[in-house]
Structures are given as C-alpha cells and as structure tokens.
Enzyme design. Sequence first.
Site, mmCIF file in Angstrom:
data_model
loop_
_atom_site.group_PDB
_atom_site.id
_atom_site.type_symbol
_atom_site.label_atom_id
_atom_site.label_comp_id
_atom_site.label_asym_id
_atom_site.label_seq_id
_atom_site.Cartn_x
_atom_site.Cartn_y
_atom_site.Cartn_z
ATOM 1 C CD GLU A 105 40.501 30.746 33.740
ATOM 2 O OE1 GLU A 105 41.234 29.803 33.615
ATOM 3 O OE2 GLU A 105 39.858 30.809 34.791
ATOM 4 C CG ASP A 106 42.129 26.295 31.773
ATOM 5 O OD1 ASP A 106 41.413 27.048 32.385
ATOM 6 O OD2 ASP A 106 42.652 25.327 32.298
ATOM 7 C CG ASP A 109 32.726 23.868 34.008
ATOM 8 O OD1 ASP A 109 31.591 23.745 33.414
ATOM 9 O OD2 ASP A 109 33.523 23.037 34.925
ATOM 10 C CG PHE A 158 36.717 16.378 32.569
ATOM 11 C CD1 PHE A 158 36.947 17.597 33.405
ATOM 12 C CD2 PHE A 158 38.314 15.636 32.246
ATOM 13 C CE1 PHE A 158 37.967 17.879 34.046
ATOM 14 C CE2 PHE A 158 39.308 16.020 32.790
ATOM 15 C CZ PHE A 158 39.356 17.144 34.070
ATOM 16 N NE ARG A 171 48.757 21.067 34.401
ATOM 17 C CZ ARG A 171 47.767 21.517 34.921
ATOM 18 N NH1 ARG A 171 46.917 22.254 33.997
ATOM 19 N NH2 ARG A 171 47.242 21.290 36.112
HETATM 20 P P1 5GP Z 1 34.712 27.261 37.011
HETATM 21 O O1 5GP Z 1 34.882 28.010 38.071
HETATM 22 O O2 5GP Z 1 34.451 27.992 35.434
HETATM 23 O O3 5GP Z 1 33.775 26.133 36.953
HETATM 24 O O4 5GP Z 1 36.123 26.518 36.746
HETATM 25 C C1 5GP Z 1 37.088 26.725 35.800
HETATM 26 C C2 5GP Z 1 38.294 25.768 36.027
HETATM 27 O O5 5GP Z 1 37.829 24.362 36.189
HETATM 28 C C3 5GP Z 1 39.195 26.045 34.843
HETATM 29 O O6 5GP Z 1 40.090 26.876 34.815
HETATM 30 C C4 5GP Z 1 39.895 24.326 34.882
HETATM 31 O O7 5GP Z 1 41.099 24.638 35.507
HETATM 32 C C5 5GP Z 1 38.689 23.748 35.618
HETATM 33 N N1 5GP Z 1 37.849 23.007 34.373
HETATM 34 C C6 5GP Z 1 36.756 23.248 34.114
HETATM 35 N N2 5GP Z 1 36.350 22.478 33.009
HETATM 36 C C7 5GP Z 1 37.328 21.392 32.768
HETATM 37 C C8 5GP Z 1 37.607 20.412 31.772
HETATM 38 O O8 5GP Z 1 36.513 20.132 31.049
HETATM 39 N N3 5GP Z 1 38.674 19.974 31.764
HETATM 40 C C9 5GP Z 1 39.829 20.441 32.587
HETATM 41 N N4 5GP Z 1 40.810 19.654 32.523
HETATM 42 N N5 5GP Z 1 39.660 21.381 33.312
HETATM 43 C C10 5GP Z 1 38.179 21.876 33.672
#
Ligand code: 5GP
Length: 187
Positions: A105-106, A109, A158, A171
């Site tokens: 995963e990137d 959050d 973010f 990206r």
């Molecule tokens: P979660 O379900 O954990 O809230 O969301 C995860 C996804 O939200 C990540 O895989 C990513 O695509 C996006 N995301 C969450 N935080 C960030 C951030 O700080 N920057 C970006 N570009 N995407 C984020």
Amino acid sequence: MAAPQPFKAHPDIERVLLDESQIKARVQELAREISRDYAGRCLTLVGILKGSVVFLGELMRQLSVDCTVDFMCLSSYEGGGSTGVVRVLLDLRENAEGRDILVVEDIVDTGLTLHYLLDNLRTRGPRSLEVCALLDKPDCRKTQVKAKYVGFRIPNQFVVGYGLDYNEKYRNLPYVAVLKAGAIGGK
Ligand code: 5GP
C-alpha cells in the site's frame, strides 16, 4: 559530464517531507526485513493501484526472495473522506489460496480501505496475509488495522509524490511532500 544541478522541488510543493535518499534507504531496509521473514518461500506481492506502483517497483527490485506480482484497484466512495464503503474495480488475476500474500500500500490513513481489503482477501484462504505500507498516519485511524511493515509514520497531513497523487498529479515526484495551499483546488 554536466555538473549536478541543485535540488529544486516542483513549484506546487510547500515542503519536502521525505527526500529521495531517505526513501531509498528505508525501502532497502524493508526489503531486507521482508526477505529475511519470507526466506525459502515464494511471496505474492499485491500492489494496490495506483498509489503503490512506485513503492512496489522499488521494493521488489530489492527483494532477495522469489516473488510474483498481482494488482488490485479499489475505490472508496468519497464524500468528506474515506467512508469504508469500498468497491473492487480490479481484482487479482491469480488465486490467493495457499499463497503468502503481502499487500503493498502507499499509505494507511483511516485504515477503512485496508480493513475491507484484508477481510476480503482472508476469505480466499491465503497461507499468510500481511501488509507493507510506505506511509502510515496512525493519528487518523478509524478502525483497528495494522501494517506489519511500515516505511515511515507521518503526521496527519495530505502528502503527494512517490506514487501518491492529488487529482492524479504529482505521482512522478521522487519524494514525498506537502502541497502549497494554492495548488489544492486547482487543476
Ligand atoms: P484509508 O481508507 O486508509 O483512509 O485510505 C487509504 C487511501 O487514501 C490511500 O491508499 C490513498 O490512496 C488515500 N490517501 C490517504 N491519505 C492520503 C494522503 O495523504 N495523500 C494522498 N495522495 N492519498 C492519501
């Protein structure tokens, strides 16, 4: 040969949080740890599109264990952030049963996307199922979910770059950074 140019961030960037060399060094450490943990096994890396592609590419080049690669693409219904209602837009091509799966995963959050994904993959009977995330924002968590391998823990802000986007842009930046306020909301 031309002299190296001084570093100049993209004009939309407010602040670089993690530079290229920091990320490279940490990815090497993660790859060593993963290679040690999975020695003698064949790992199935599952990259989550699109944010993980840069990280996955660098990580897999550094692994010394055998591995295969597969991808999933998930969309979480928006409306004021991640809701945890997730749709699978692209599923694995290979059967996950009996495999050692490592989800790449990137960023984690709220954790809602990952929570859904892990529940989904668990029903397919993998031999093992773990997560490797480049970034973790632990303060944002809305559900109990944990990545075994984490590159960096970062504060609640973010970020873009190294695979992460804003409106599909940034990206390609080789670092992780915070955008200028003026770049948010524009095209
Ligand atoms: P979660 O379900 O954990 O809230 O969301 C995860 C996804 O939200 C990540 O895989 C990513 O695509 C996006 N995301 C969450 N935080 C960030 C951030 O700080 N920057 C970006 N570009 N995407 C984020």
